[in-house]
Every structure is written in C-alpha cells, then in structure tokens.
Design a protein around this motif. Structure first.
Motif, PDB file in Angstrom:
ATOM      1  N   VAL A  54     -17.321  33.387  11.837  1.00 43.65           N
ATOM      2  CA  VAL A  54     -17.222  32.120  11.154  1.00 43.65           C
ATOM      3  C   VAL A  54     -18.627  31.795  10.386  1.00 43.65           C
ATOM      4  CG1 VAL A  54     -16.887  29.526  11.628  1.00 43.65           C
ATOM      5  CG2 VAL A  54     -15.432  31.056  12.616  1.00 43.65           C
ATOM      6  N   PHE A  55     -19.655  31.821  11.228  1.00 44.76           N
ATOM      7  CA  PHE A  55     -20.839  31.416  10.817  1.00 44.76           C
ATOM      8  C   PHE A  55     -21.545  32.179   9.408  1.00 44.76           C
ATOM      9  CE2 PHE A  55     -25.653  31.293  11.321  1.00 44.76           C
ATOM     10  CZ  PHE A  55     -25.680  30.315  11.128  1.00 44.76           C
ATOM     11  N   GLY A 101     -17.053  33.925  16.321  1.00 45.47           N
ATOM     12  CA  GLY A 101     -18.285  32.818  16.323  1.00 45.47           C
ATOM     13  C   GLY A 101     -19.167  33.261  14.936  1.00 45.47           C
ATOM     14  N   SER A 118     -12.029  28.841  11.640  1.00 44.20           N
ATOM     15  CA  SER A 118     -12.376  28.128  12.864  1.00 44.20           C
ATOM     16  C   SER A 118     -11.351  27.228  13.298  1.00 44.20           C
ATOM     17  CB  SER A 118     -13.842  27.308  12.757  1.00 44.20           C
ATOM     18  OG  SER A 118     -13.656  26.967  11.624  1.00 44.20           O
ATOM     19  N   GLY A 127     -14.265  29.889   6.264  1.00 44.28           N
ATOM     20  CA  GLY A 127     -14.916  29.595   7.544  1.00 44.28           C
ATOM     21  C   GLY A 127     -13.973  28.618   8.431  1.00 44.28           C
TER      22      GLY A 127
END
Ligand code: ATP
Ligand code: MG
Lengths: 365, 285, 284
Positions: B244-245, B241, B261, B257
C-alpha cells in the motif's frame, strides 16, 4: 392549626405536578402549598416521590405536567440558577477542591459580589452554623456533622426564599442526628427562612415540623400539623404509617352524619360529610384508651378481657378482646408496683369521642 | 429567565461544534479514501471517472492476493505469539506481591511510549550479523559462525513485530486479571480447588476475553505495519502494508493504494467489531 | 525458596498460590524473563553503543566517550527536526485536549442517548483502532482534495486525531468521577453552566488534563507511520531517524535514540504519577 397565612397567599403553590419516567410514575398530580416562614416536612416511605417533588421544585428536573407557582408566577420551567431556592444535599455535595470559606461563599462569588462583602457574610454565616475558625479546612478534613453545617451555611448565604433539604441527616449517626435536628430547627427559627425538608423518619418529622405532608406512591396523602396527622388521619395509609393504631372495621356513619354505629356501640361523633351514610373504619390510638376504675365514666366505656400484657419500660401494652370480639391494643404508663392490668383479667376501658378519627372503609372485598 | 433547557439554537451550536471536527477530520477522510478507489491512474495522471476497475484489480490480482495472504499469516503468527507470551507475562506480573506489581507493570507499559522507529532500530542491533543474538549464540557455541538468517527476511519482521507489539497484548490481559474479584479466587480455593484448578476454571475463563481483545489489536497493527517490514524485512519481508505504502511513493498510484487499503480497512473493522463483541460479552455474563 | 513463597502469600493472600514452586511456576518465570529481556535488551544495546565505538562489528569496550553526543549536538538537521517535533507535539496536544474535553462533556450529559454516545465514541476511537497507515493515507487524500499542502498543519491534524482517543478516555473517566450532585449544587447556588465548568469541573479535571497532555505529547512525539504520509518539507524527529536508518548506520543515532528514550520514560513516569497521585488530592 398553626397555619399562618402571611400577607395573603402561600410562598409557593404546587398544582397538579406530575413526573413520569418511561414506565414509572414518580409523582402523580401533587397539590401543595408552602407557607412563608414555615418548616414543612415531606414524609413518606422509600420510593414515594419525595426526592422527585423536591428536585422539581429546585429546578433540577422538569415536570411532565403541572405548575409551580412562586409569587404568582409559574416557574416550573425556569432555569435552576434563576430560582431563589437553595438545596442542602443528602451527601452534602461540597466542592472537594475548595475550602470551607470558598464553599460557603460560592453563591456570592458567582454573583460577582465584592470580595469584602463575601468575606463578611461568610464569617457571619460560619458564626451562625458554629464553624468559625474552620475557614481554611477542606471538606475531606471535616466530620459528617461539620460538613452538614457547611452545606447549610452555603445554602443560606444567598438569602434564599426557600431552602430545600433532602434527607440531610440520613448519613449521621443517631446521637449527632438528634443534635443536628435541634440545630436545624433553631437556625430556621433564627433566620425565618422557609424550610422544605424531606425525611422518611417519622420522629424526625414530628420533632421538626410546623406541618407535615405525608406522601405515598407519588401522591400526597395528607397535609397538616403533626397532631392532625397523628390523631386525625384521613386515610388508612396515614392511620397506620405513624405508630400503633387501633382500626375498628365494620362501622357505619348515620345518614345525618351525627353518629357512628360501631361494633363497640354507637358513638356520637361529627363525621366528615363525605362519609355520611357510608361504611367506615374507626381509628383510636392505644394510649387514648384508658382503664376505668370503679365509678369513673367516659364518653364510651367497654368491657374487655385482657389477653396479653407486655411491659416495655415506660409504657405497658396490653392486648384486649371486647365481648363483641373486637381486638384492641392499649398503652398506658407503667407503674413501679404491679399493674392492675393482668393477663386474663376483665377490665372496663373508656375513651372520649374526640380521640377518635374516621376513615373510609376498605373497598368491599 | 425561561431556560431550564438550553435553547434549541445553542444546543444546535454545541452539537455542531462537537460533530463538525469529528466528521471533517475522521469521517470525511475515510470516505474520500474509499471514493479514491473508484478512480484510476493513466499515464501518471489520476482519472476522476468512477469505475470498479481499480477495486477489481486490487482484489483479484494474484500478486496482491499472495502478499495479502502472506501478511494475514504473518499477522496471525505474531498475534498468537503475543497472546501466549503476553498472557504468561501478565499472569506472572499479576501473581507478584503488590509492591512488585506496579514497577513491573510500568516496565511492561513503558515501551509503548518509546518511539516505534527507535525500537525497530534497536531490534536491528539485536538481529544483525554482528548483533546481540548472534553474539550470544556464538559465545555459547551453539553456532560457529554468525548467522545472517535473522535480518532482512520475514523471520526478522515477525520477531520485531512480536517484540514491538507485546505491550498491546500484556496490558489488556493484566487489566482483565485485575478485574477478577478477589472473592471469586477465595471462593474457589475455599471450595477445595487447587491453584491449577482455580486457574483453569476461574482465572483463565475470566481473563481470556481481555487477552484475546489485546491479541486482536496486535493482529490489526501487524497487518497494517509497513515500517518494521521496510526496515528489517528486506525483499523477503514485502508485506501488504508495504504494498500500500509504495503506491503513495514510488509507484504513485493513489487510487490503487486506496483500493488495496480498503481491504485492510475491512479486516480491521471486522476485528474491531469482533473485539467489541468479545469485550461486552464478558460483562453480560 | 520456601520463605519467598511464604512471604508472597502473606503479602498477598488473595492470589491463591501453589505451595511449592511447581514446574509450571518455573516455566512461567522463564517466559516472563525472556519477554522482559526481549523488551529491554535491544534498548540497552542502543544505550551502550551510544558510548562506544565499533570496529568491523565488534564493540570496542575500551573506547568509552561522549563523542557521539557531541556529533549529535552539532547536527543542525537533527536540531531542526527536534524543534519541529516539539512544535507539532504542542499543537496536537493542545488541539486534542480542547476537542476531547468538549466531546467528553458532550457525551456525559445525562440525557444524551446511548446511540449518540456510541456513534460519537466509535468515531473518536477509530483512528486509534485502525492501522495508522489507513489514518495516514485517508488524511493525505482528503488534504490533497481540498488543496491543503502537506506540512505542519496536516501533521498536526494527523497527530490530533491519533491521540484524541486516549485523551478522551482519560478525561471522560475523570468527568464521570465528579459527583453529579456537586455540579447540581453549583447550579443551585446560582452559577451558570459556564461558571460551573470554570469553577467546579475544570479544577477537578486539572490533573487528568495534565496526565492526558503528557501522554498525548509522548505519542505525538513518537508518531511515525501517519506522519510519513503527511510530511512536507520539514521533517519530525522520528522521520529524520527513519531517513538516517535507511541510508545506513550512523553512530550518532545511538546517542539520539538514548536521549529520546530517556525523555520518553521521564515523561511517562511523570504522567503515571499524575494519574495515580490525583486520587489522593480529593480524599486524603
Ligand atoms: N430518573 C428516574 N428514572 C426512572 N424512575 C425514576 C427516576 N427517578 C426516580 N424514579 C422513580 O420514581 C419513584 C420515586 O422516586 P423518589 O426518588 O422520588 O423516591 P423517594 O421518596 O425520594 O424515595 P427514598 O426515600 O428512597 O429516597 C421511584 O419509584 C423511583 O424508582
Ligand atoms: Mg429520596
């Protein structure tokens, strides 16, 4: 016949009305005329299509086929709120968040009538259904019979041309039910509005109706007065649906249709022309048979042996077997002293030709 | 007057009014992010030429895959812990007398309405070197010195996620337990089964699907979470997570990103459909 | 203990119980105890810390004061964030209620096909079931593509989409509980579709709407992960908190957190009352 054709035609005519769901045919080509001002009852066993017919007329569902003629116009596909009919639902369908007055006045409110008129008419109709003083109560605070009457007042207040009632009394207990029957009948007389009433209770149908429409398996079996339906059944279903009946099989109508050969002998009887020269079944009600004393005569008289006697309070039932081997049941008023009808006794019984009815024989086996 | 059905035109208008926002606000964003994965970034500029390059990079780079594997493992551990602890707690509450059940249930559900950040923040107070946990352990003499092992590492992330996601596991379990008809329990004891036997052969089989669905939900949330790892995880707690962020922040690589995801989306959808299958199988029985 | 256990059975005969407290029972109680402790200890710690000072990590239990609350109320940034959060919460709640009411009505039309309803519900539930990060970044990408700047509108959309499922669920359940006959009776008495909605359905939906609105508001008020992607110049309260936490502990956070917690719990309690209390409205 008490049929009263008012200024010409019927109020409502149903023609070839059919309703099919995927696999089931709920209603198959029904024809029905509703006369203005009458109390017409639709009677039939569960699943015979009564509710379907009523909902089609009310506009809750649209038919697969057929027409519903009102004042000569086909309304089969007219919006529900545009039909001048109102319904009394089996579960009353009162608006739970509104009080009695708001429920009754709803039809006028949505038509945008002035408040004063609504209040006046609500008071009047609550008077009619004997609920004056209950205006502020909510449906949850009413008894079953009271809710029923609110539903009735709510349906009547918009001056509908036709009121549709789907087993409105089914949820009430026996005593209240009787009371509400009287009430419905008197309201109908008082207001002169046409009632189309659904029930599967024969007694209720007989007590209330001007005419009865008997349905079975999505078809109309017979329409007529209670007396017609009772004494002049046109089908085996109707003949056996109401109370006890003697069905004497193996009869044949003469070719001229003037008399019927039966296992009990030949009876002079004007048979329906459709049955002339055909095999038929003779129907006669047990109470239309009467024991004949010495010297009495009747249209028909037969010798029979009593095989069983059954005292049932007001009436005594007896099972008989004629010399020709036909089994009959007989019903007569009980008497305080010992009956003349005793098991094993031989009797002469008689009946009049007018008490009998002919229906088509069962399809040959 | 002729309108038992609404006219086809007004039916169409109603349909459009319902579907348009759903398609625009839910479906379209998902599609646009899937498409973004086909773009690339060169010199800090998004190149709108379609290619599989970014997806390939996202799905084959060993560093990303390692992070993904680590996060799956983390989410599995968290959801398993939530399943066991959540089941035990739900069962405990279910067995309380009626008047205790509602308040206890409220206590179980209330944290769901408390801010996520706040609950992570509160966990920091528990796990830190001067935190509650250390305080208790030193007071009890279990450790002499406050341990620093509780904060800013993967363990801290796990503990925090377990505590935060527990309500998602307890509530479905409790609902599943509540749905077991009382008559079944009576029938079972009537047939001579003891409490343990009744639990194993009636209660557990009937409530486990609901509990599993809840645990699967915690799995999805743990997989995608980046706040807890960011706030209590330190460098050790770098999860998928967070990966991705970062692409939407510092790294500024939106296509990457999005591509990263997409894998998360795939996992989540699998779990959602799996949960639906389990949930409906329960009714078919 | 024996009496407790007997009480327990008398109060609730349907739960078969072990006559004596067995080892399993004690174990179960212990686990539940730990779980409740884990859920609430952190929160109470924050609560306590909002009234005391700490020195080198030690809580000074003799330093009770409301100083942190004072500091909080003089913090203009927090006040701004609070106002912004409230505005976003109201907008998202309103939008979600309107949208969810429409969808629920649309889905509960009896002739609606099973397939249509399944697709509809799948879409509605997706943002709630997927990790928030996906909802956030996909809305971010779309808004960039259509040139919508990040800020109030994007955040409100994100929150609306996120709370839609809950609101839909509550409203659908209530709509299905309203008897079909009652709606038909209204049409039969001459009411149009709109009048039936206005006078019959809406009044019966009222309390469900209130409960759904409160839940939606609470969820929106706390939402962080989606918001992080969609935020522009103005920050919501949780984002403000997040920012403060990243730079380190400022003690007034404890005060702020305590207040937010109290507000959340109150809102939840009221919502719970609404959901339950309603059943009694209709059939007392
Ligand atoms: N919506 C429907 N879908 C499929 N079949 C239906 C539907 N409505 C009615 N039917 C079928 O149509 C037939 C007639 O139903 P209807 O409700 O008219 O019977 P009824 O005479 O009113 O019976 P009851 O006395 O039990 O109320 C039944 O076989 C019923 O199963
Ligand atoms: Mg019926």
């Amino acid at each position: 016949m008490t049929q009263s054709p008012v200024d010409g035609g019927p109020l409502l005519s149903v023609r070839g009305l059919a309703m099919r769901y995927d696999a089931t045919t709920a209603l198959a080509a029904v024809d029905l005329d509703v006369q203005n001002g009458e109390f017409l009852t639709i009677l039939g066993p569960s699943g015979s299509g009564k509710t379907t017919l009523l909902r089609l007329i009310g506009g809750f569902i649209e038919p697969s086929e057929g027409r519903i003629l009102f004042d000569g116009v086909d309304i089969a596909h007219t919006a529900i709120e545009a039909r001048p009919f109102n319904t009394v639902f089996q579960d009353y369908a009162l608006f739970p968040h509104m009080n009695v007055a708001q429920n009754v006045g709803y039809g006028l409110m949505v038509r945008g009538r002035p408040k004063s008129e609504i209040a006046e008419k609500v008071a009047k109709y609550l008077e009619i259904v004997d609920l004056a003083g209950m205006e502020r109560r909510h449906p949850a605070q009413l008894s079953g019979g009271q809710r029923q009457r609110v539903a009735l007042a709510r349906a009547l207040i918009c001056d509908p041309r036709l009121v549709l009632l789907d087993e409105p009394l089914a949820a009430l207990d026996a005593g209240l039910r009787r009371q509400m029957q009287e009430f419905l009948k008197s309201i109908q007389r008082q207001t002169g509005v046409t009632f189309l009433f659904v029930t599967h209770d024969q007694d209720e149908a007989v007590t209330l109706s001007d005419r009865i429409c008997v349905m079975a398996q999505g078809r109309v079996e017979q329409i007529g007065t209670a007396r017609d339906i009772y004494y002049r059944p046109k089908s085996r279903f109707v003949a056996t649906f109401f109370g006890d009946n003697n069905l004497i099989e193996g009869c044949r109508v003469t070719v001229d249709g003037a008399c019927v050969e039966t296992p009990l002998g030949v009876i002079d009887l004007a048979a329906p022309t459709a049955l002339a020269g055909k095999r038929a079944t003779l129907c006669i009600r047990p109470e239309s048979l009467s024991p004949l004393s010495e010297g009495e005569t009747a249209d028909m008289s037969i010798q029979a042996q009593v095989t069983a006697v059954d005292f049932a309070g007001p009436v005594t039932r007896a099972l008989l077997e004629t010399d020709a081997g036909v089994r009959l049941s007989l019903k007569s008023f009980s008497r305080p002293e010992r009956d003349s009808i005793l098991a094993g006794a031989r009797l002469t019984i008689g009946f009049t030709a007018s008490a009998t009815a002919l229906i088509p024989a069962e399809a040959a086996p | 007057m002729n309108a038992a059905r609404p006219s086809p035109l007004s039916g169409l208008a109603v349909g459009a009014a319902i579907w348009a926002p759903l398609l625009a606000l839910i479906f379209a964003p998902l599609m646009s992010f899937l498409i973004y994965g086909f773009f690339q970034v060169e010199d800090n500029q998004i190149q709108r030429t379609l290619s599989l390059e970014t997806y390939r990079e996202a799905l084959t780079n060993p560093a990303y895959m390692r992070t993904f594997g680590k996060t799956v493992l983390l989410a599995l551990q968290v959801s398993l812990a939530c399943l066991v602890l959540g089941y035990a707690t739900a069962y405990f509450v279910w067995r309380r007398p009626a008047r205790w059940r509602a308040p206890l249930l409220f206590l179980l559900a209330a944290p769901l309405l408390m801010s996520y950040v706040i609950r992570i923040y509160a966990m920091r107070g528990v796990l830190g070197a001067n935190g509650l946990l250390n305080g208790v352990l030193t007071t009890l003499g279990i450790v002499d010195e406050p341990v620093t092992a509780f904060l800013f590492n993967l363990t801290a992330v796990k503990l925090t996620l377990i505590v935060i996601l527990l309500p998602f596991a307890t509530l479905p379990t409790f609902i599943a337990l509540e749905r077991i008809p009382a008559s079944l329990l009576q029938a079972s004891s009537d047939l001579g089964a003891g409490a343990g036997r009744t639990f194993r052969s009636v209660v557990l089989p009937l409530s486990l699907p609901g509990a599993t669905v809840g645990a699967m939900f915690t799995f999805v949330l743990a997989m995608g979470d980046f706040l807890a790892p960011e706030l209590v995880g330190g460098i050790d707690g770098f999860t998928y997570g967070r990966l991705v962020f970062t692409q939407f922040g510092l790294a500024f690589n939106w296509p990457l990103g999005a591509a990263l995801s997409a894998l998360l989306l795939a996992v989540a959808l699998c779990v959602v459909f799996g949960a639906r299958a389990i949930g409906s199988a329960r009714w078919r029985r | 203990m024996a009496t407790v256990s007997a009480n327990f059975r008398a109060a609730d005969a349907r739960r078969p119980l072990i006559g004596k407290r067995s080892l399993a029972d004690w174990l179960l109680g212990a686990v539940a105890g730990i779980v409740f402790l884990a859920l609430y200890a952190p929160i109470f710690l924050v609560f306590a810390l909002s009234f005391f000072r700490t020195r080198r990590g030690e809580v000074q239990w003799d330093s009770f004061s409301l100083d942190w609350y004072g500091a909080l109320f003089s913090n203009a940034e927090i006040a701004q964030a609070l106002v912004f959060s409230l505005i976003v919460g109201f907008s998202a709640t309103l939008a979600a209620i309107v949208l969810a009411t429409g969808i629920a009505l649309y889905a509960s039309v009896p002739q609606r096909s099973e397939r249509t309803r399944a697709v509809l519900e799948f879409l509605v539930f997706l943002p709630f079931l997927l990790p928030p990060i996906i909802t956030g970044l996909s809305l971010l990408i779309l808004s960039r593509e259509i040139g919508l700047p990040r800020g109030f509108i994007t955040i409100s959309i994100g929150h609306t989409v996120f709370v839609l499922a809950i609101v839909y669920r509550i409203l659908l359940t209530r709509i299905q509980a309203v008897s079909r006959n009652v709606l038909e009776a209204s049409r039969d008495l001459g009411a149009s579709r709109w009048q039936t909605f206005r006078y019959i359905l809406l009044p019966q939906l009222g309390s469900a709407m209130a409960a759904a609105a409160m839940l939606a508001f609470a969820l929106s008020f706390d939402e962080t992960m989606i918001t992080l992607f969609l935020v522009g110049d103005e920050s919501t309260l949780p984002l403000r908190l997040y920012a403060m936490m990243r730079v380190g502990f400022t003690p007034e956070i404890n005060a702020l957190v305590t207040l937010v917690l109290i507000a959340s719990v109150l809102l939840a309690l009221i919502a719970a009352r609404f959901i339950r209390g309603r059943v009694g409205d209709i059939e007392p």
